[in-house]
Write a protein that holds these residues in place. Structure first.
Motif, PDB file in Angstrom:
ATOM      1  N   ASP A   1       4.796  -0.170   0.432  1.00  0.00           N
ATOM      2  CA  ASP A   1       3.941   0.688   1.235  1.00  0.00           C
ATOM      3  C   ASP A   1       2.982  -0.213   2.021  1.00  0.00           C
ATOM      4  O   ASP A   1       2.006  -0.714   1.471  1.00  0.00           O
ATOM      5  N   GLN A   2       3.282  -0.437   3.283  1.00  0.00           N
ATOM      6  CA  GLN A   2       2.507  -1.397   4.051  1.00  0.00           C
ATOM      7  C   GLN A   2       1.185  -0.843   4.564  1.00  0.00           C
ATOM      8  O   GLN A   2       0.451  -1.544   5.266  1.00  0.00           O
ATOM      9  N   ARG A   3       0.851   0.376   4.163  1.00  0.00           N
ATOM     10  CA  ARG A   3      -0.494   0.881   4.418  1.00  0.00           C
ATOM     11  C   ARG A   3      -1.506   0.205   3.502  1.00  0.00           C
ATOM     12  O   ARG A   3      -2.710   0.191   3.783  1.00  0.00           O
TER      13      ARG A   3
ATOM     14  N   TYR B   1       2.331  -6.895   2.777  1.00  0.00           N
ATOM     15  CA  TYR B   1       3.448  -6.002   2.438  1.00  0.00           C
ATOM     16  C   TYR B   1       4.286  -5.680   3.670  1.00  0.00           C
ATOM     17  O   TYR B   1       5.508  -5.541   3.573  1.00  0.00           O
TER      18      TYR B   1
ATOM     19  N   GLU C   1       2.049  -0.315  -6.772  1.00  0.00           N
ATOM     20  CA  GLU C   1       2.530   0.982  -6.284  1.00  0.00           C
ATOM     21  C   GLU C   1       4.054   0.993  -6.202  1.00  0.00           C
ATOM     22  O   GLU C   1       4.701   1.962  -6.625  1.00  0.00           O
ATOM     23  N   PHE C   2       4.632  -0.085  -5.689  1.00  0.00           N
ATOM     24  CA  PHE C   2       6.094  -0.162  -5.577  1.00  0.00           C
ATOM     25  C   PHE C   2       6.740  -0.127  -6.957  1.00  0.00           C
ATOM     26  O   PHE C   2       7.753   0.549  -7.172  1.00  0.00           O
TER      27      PHE C   2
ATOM     28  N   PHE D   1       0.809   9.704  -5.439  1.00  0.00           N
ATOM     29  CA  PHE D   1       0.906   8.660  -6.450  1.00  0.00           C
ATOM     30  C   PHE D   1       0.739   9.192  -7.864  1.00  0.00           C
ATOM     31  O   PHE D   1       1.423   8.725  -8.788  1.00  0.00           O
TER      32      PHE D   1
ATOM     33  N   LEU E   1      -3.618   8.061  -2.190  1.00  0.00           N
ATOM     34  CA  LEU E   1      -2.241   8.484  -1.948  1.00  0.00           C
ATOM     35  C   LEU E   1      -1.975   9.775  -2.730  1.00  0.00           C
ATOM     36  O   LEU E   1      -1.945   9.766  -3.962  1.00  0.00           O
TER      37      LEU E   1
ATOM     38  N   ARG F   1       6.650   3.334  -8.383  1.00  0.00           N
ATOM     39  CA  ARG F   1       7.596   4.170  -7.627  1.00  0.00           C
ATOM     40  C   ARG F   1       9.034   3.841  -8.029  1.00  0.00           C
ATOM     41  O   ARG F   1       9.873   4.732  -8.195  1.00  0.00           O
TER      42      ARG F   1
ATOM     43  N   ASN G   1       8.225  -6.613   3.971  1.00  0.00           N
ATOM     44  CA  ASN G   1       9.211  -5.635   4.461  1.00  0.00           C
ATOM     45  C   ASN G   1      10.000  -6.214   5.626  1.00  0.00           C
ATOM     46  O   ASN G   1      11.218  -5.997   5.732  1.00  0.00           O
TER      47      ASN G   1
ATOM     48  N   GLY H   1       0.049  -3.217  -3.476  1.00  0.00           N
ATOM     49  CA  GLY H   1       1.346  -2.687  -3.072  1.00  0.00           C
ATOM     50  C   GLY H   1       2.457  -3.014  -4.047  1.00  0.00           C
ATOM     51  O   GLY H   1       3.425  -2.262  -4.159  1.00  0.00           O
TER      52      GLY H   1
END
Length: 277
Positions: free
Chosen positions: A164-166, A65, A174-175, A225, A222, A178, A69, A171
């Motif tokens: 979210d590169q954590r 991720y 999650e993206f 989230f 998170l 979001r 980015n 990801g």
């Protein structure tokens, strides 16, 4: 396209994309710290095609991720199209993406991921992988898409802050949640097809499952989230429900039933392991 220690797969994917590039298109291959040898393979491919806008970037931050980015940050186009090293975008993939955004106002789109198989009929490991992973039609109905085959307007991607590169896995999920929570609904383009080889060894399959569980644990940690999930569920827009269900090669009924049983046993094992912890 992120790549990590799989330069041969990255070049195979890049070769399919190169012939689809239009005059204003570019291909960004983002090496995620593979080392000099793999980087040189990708750079050699780019040099072999000086007439195409192909660039090789090196991302020092661990994780695909972070690599995506970085690619998005260096991209100059209005549309960002994502796929993975080793995936096989079918002929017309980029044209289908262009056509979708030319005729639709939405900011995100995804297309089918067709599984290919090393064995005929597919092995049980391959069938478990195909039944368990990369079911893009189902993902899109939930409002997100696997990064093996998705595209979005660059303005929307940047406004959302990218991936979210954590996260080491998940990801894309999650993206997607979001993005939907902020009003960016997901479109579906059946002509935007990518092929992906099913994992055919138990080691590869279990490595994938471990990575997924790690991502799930990271997402669960998170704090913001759960609120995003609630907000996404309250959005008025509807995600596409007309995605074509995954098809499988011909096989015996016994093999198909064994694959279903193997999937169920895998999920029961993971559930028990999680409870035991």
């Amino acid at each position: 396209m992120p790549t990590y220690r799989d330069s041969a797969a990255a070049v195979a994917t890049a070769a399919l994309l190169r012939v689809q590039l239009g005059a204003a298109d570019e291909l960004l291959i983002v090496d995620n710290g593979s080392g000099a040898e793999d980087q040189q393979v990708c750079e050699a491919f780019a040099r072999q095609h000086p007439g195409a806008a192909i660039r090789v970037l090196v991302c020092g931050t661990r994780g695909s991720y972070a690599a995506r980015n970085m690619g998005a940050a260096h991209a100059s186009g209005d549309i960002l199209a994502f796929t993975d090293a080793g995936c096989l975008p079918c002929a017309g993939w980029l044209e289908a993406i262009r056509g979708h955004f030319a005729t639709h106002q939405g900011s995100r789109v995804a297309g089918p991921i067709e599984m290919t198989y090393k064995y005929s009929p597919p092995s049980l490991v391959e069938l478990v992988d195909a039944r368990t992973h990369l079911n893009q039609g189902r993902y899109v109905a939930e409002g997100w898409a696997a990064t093996a085959n998705t595209a979005m307007r660059r303005t929307a991607f940047l406004a959302l802050g990218g991936f979210d590169q954590r996260l080491q896995s998940g990801g894309d999920y999650e993206f997607g949640i979001r993005a939907r929570a902020h009003g960016h609904e997901m479109g579906w383009c059946p002509a935007m097809v990518v092929q992906h080889e099913a994992r055919h060894t138990m080691y590869e399959l279990m490595k994938k499952r471990r990575r997924i569980r790690l991502g799930q644990a990271q997402i669960a940690g998170l704090t913001e989230f759960s609120a995003l999930v609630e907000r996404a569920a309250q959005m008025n827009g509807q995600s596409p429900r007309n995605a074509v269900p995954r098809t499988y090669p011909p096989m015996s009924t016994a093999r198909w039933l064994l694959a279903r049983l193997a999937c169920r046993l895998l999920h029961l094992h993971e559930r028990h392991s999680k409870t035991a912890k």
